[in-house]
Motif scaffolding. Structure first.
Motif, PDB file in Angstrom:
ATOM      1  N   LYS A 219       0.828  -1.206   0.000  1.00  0.00           N
ATOM      2  CA  LYS A 219       0.000   0.000   0.000  1.00  0.00           C
ATOM      3  C   LYS A 219       0.863   1.257   0.000  1.00  0.00           C
ATOM      4  O   LYS A 219       0.592   2.219  -0.741  1.00  0.00           O
ATOM      5  CB  LYS A 219      -0.927  -0.005   1.214  1.00  0.00           C
ATOM      6  N   GLY A 346      -9.940  -3.125  -1.228  1.00  0.00           N
ATOM      7  CA  GLY A 346      -9.194  -3.440  -0.013  1.00  0.00           C
ATOM      8  C   GLY A 346      -8.113  -4.471  -0.248  1.00  0.00           C
ATOM      9  O   GLY A 346      -7.348  -4.806   0.664  1.00  0.00           O
ATOM     10  N   HIS A 347      -8.020  -5.008  -1.461  1.00  0.00           N
ATOM     11  CA  HIS A 347      -6.990  -5.973  -1.832  1.00  0.00           C
ATOM     12  C   HIS A 347      -6.808  -5.925  -3.344  1.00  0.00           C
ATOM     13  O   HIS A 347      -7.596  -5.289  -4.048  1.00  0.00           O
ATOM     14  CB  HIS A 347      -7.380  -7.391  -1.399  1.00  0.00           C
TER      15      HIS A 347
END
Length: 455
Positions: A219, A346-347
């Motif tokens: 991230k 989120g992924h």
């Protein structure tokens, strides 16, 4: 048979190509490490320490190869290019000396604390050491880019009896192309390090590593990449305008413009032919090159025929520029696509993880392409308008240069293979390693005996 001049050029190109790979990573990776360490200090989240520990190993390995290749590269100023130091040594010598004194000493001294002092010094001192190492890598780039930029756009000197003498050190260091070249290189380093971290982290996740550390590292790297890749395009455009002003022959080679013309097209594809002094199989966008370089559809671009005998080889400069720009655009697209996907889902999906893994070392390719444009584009000069490559070259026997070139290529190939293999092994072992205990993750507060027992 290849003569001494050509062999010396090939040898220096091989050395600089190998060397630049490693500072391109370490300059920015040191700042990433400083960020990881700060996050751990501020949050006391042990995951950030795990990230730091993994990447500091890769930093140490990369730094070591950068130092080794940098030392051997500097030997060639005396062995292969004696005319260089004889003519401009009054400028090159001090700048290289400043790089050693202010940067290398900082890096080498505090790197020891950074690598081995995590259990032996206070956390604040260790964080300070990490910061100083990062500062040292950037200072090193500052001095090296000051010298390289001066060779491209020399200023602040006068020639006396064929030797360059400084008249103003400020003008020497902050020569016309220096701010653009330094910014361009620092951003290239952050892009390279971002894709390295993103690629290895994506590989770990793709191989089934469900720990939090690679996800946070991924991230962070994608966030940085999404910011610096478009910023690099902006700085690159400014750098191009500066080059157009001070080195028009280099820009003419980059654009494949043979005759001076207004409304010059941007060539998406062409095969430059120096014998016929024309391009084959052109795929043009009318007027776009003039628009980019002069901000006018009908702006004039000087052609290569204006610089006969004083312009660089066209084919490598033309295609090196397109490879650099093409990879840059691809990295912008991938960085933003992956970051948006991570934000929404989120992924990352498996295909995105595979793409990032494949692009782990894409920054290397873009940097090399850009470096070739810069250095080949300066030909036939070693110092623009002051010293030609031929004037600076040694006159030793070609066989001697050929032997050293062969040895360099063999050793560097082996080292590069070993480096890539080691990084791959480190990534695979990070996937397979068992969860580390909470106490071990908070290792700064453990003494070495306690850590050994917990391990």
């Amino acid at each position: 048979m290849l003569d001494t001049l050509v062999l010396s050029r090939i040898q220096f190109a091989a050395n600089i190509s190998f060397h630049i790979l490693f500072p391109t990573i370490t300059i920015a990776l040191a700042w990433f490490l400083f960020y990881f360490k700060l996050r751990y200090n501020l949050s006391n989240d042990p995951v950030w320490m795990r990230i730091y520990r993994f990447w500091v190993k890769i930093f140490a390995l990369t730094f070591a190869l950068g130092v080794v290749s940098g030392i051997t590269m500097s030997f060639q100023f005396g062995t292969n290019w004696p005319g260089y130091m004889e003519t401009v040594g009054n400028i090159a010598g001090p700048l290289l000396g400043y790089e050693v004194l202010t940067a290398f000493f900082l890096e080498a001294t505090f790197l020891g604390i950074m690598l081995f002092g995590i259990h032996r010094v206070a956390p604040a001192i260790h964080t300070l050491a990490t910061f100083i190492v990062a500062l040292g890598t950037s200072l090193s780039a500052f001095w090296i880019l000051a010298l390289n930029s001066w060779m491209q756009t020399p200023a602040g000197f006068e020639m006396i009896d064929g030797v360059a003498h400084v008249t103003d050190w400020f003008d020497v260091i902050f020569n016309p192309s220096f701010p653009y070249r330094l910014s361009h290189m620092l951003l290239a380093s952050f892009i390279t390090a971002s894709f390295l971290i993103a690629g290895i982290s994506a590989y770990r996740i793709w191989r089934g590593d469900n720990k939090i550390a690679p996800k946070k590292a991924l991230k962070t790297a994608l966030t940085v990449a999404a910011i610096v890749t478009p910023l690099q395009a902006f700085v690159g455009d400014m750098h191009g305008l500066n080059t157009f002003e001070h080195q028009p022959q280099k820009v003419a080679a980059m654009e494949g413009v043979w005759d001076t013309e207004q409304g010059a097209p941007l060539l998406l594809f062409a095969i430059p032919d120096e014998q016929s002094r024309s391009n084959h199989y052109e795929l043009p966008l009318p007027g776009v090159a003039s628009l980019i370089l002069t901000h006018d559809w009908n702006g004039e671009i000087k052609g290569l025929n204006e610089f006969k005998g004083a312009h660089p080889p066209v084919f490598p400069v033309f295609w090196g520029f397109r490879i650099m720009v093409g990879l840059g655009l691809l990295m912008i697209l991938v960085a933003w696509f992956a970051r948006l996907q991570l934000f929404k889902l989120g992924h990352l999906k498996p295909m995105t993880l595979k793409i990032l893994t494949a692009m782990t070392f894409s920054g290397w390719l873009a940097t090399l392409a850009g470096w070739y444009v810069t250095e080949i584009g300066r030909q036939p000069y070693l110092v623009s308008g002051v010293l030609t490559v031929e004037e600076a070259a040694t006159d030793i026997a070609p066989a001697n240069v050929g032997l050293s070139l062969t040895l360099y290529l063999v050793v560097y190939t082996a080292l590069l293979i070993a480096y890539l293999h080691t990084v791959k092994i480190m990534a695979k072992r990070a996937v397979e390693i068992e969860e580390i205990s909470q106490a071990e993750l908070e290792g700064q507060n453990l003494n070495p005996r306690e850590e050994k027992g917990n391990a």
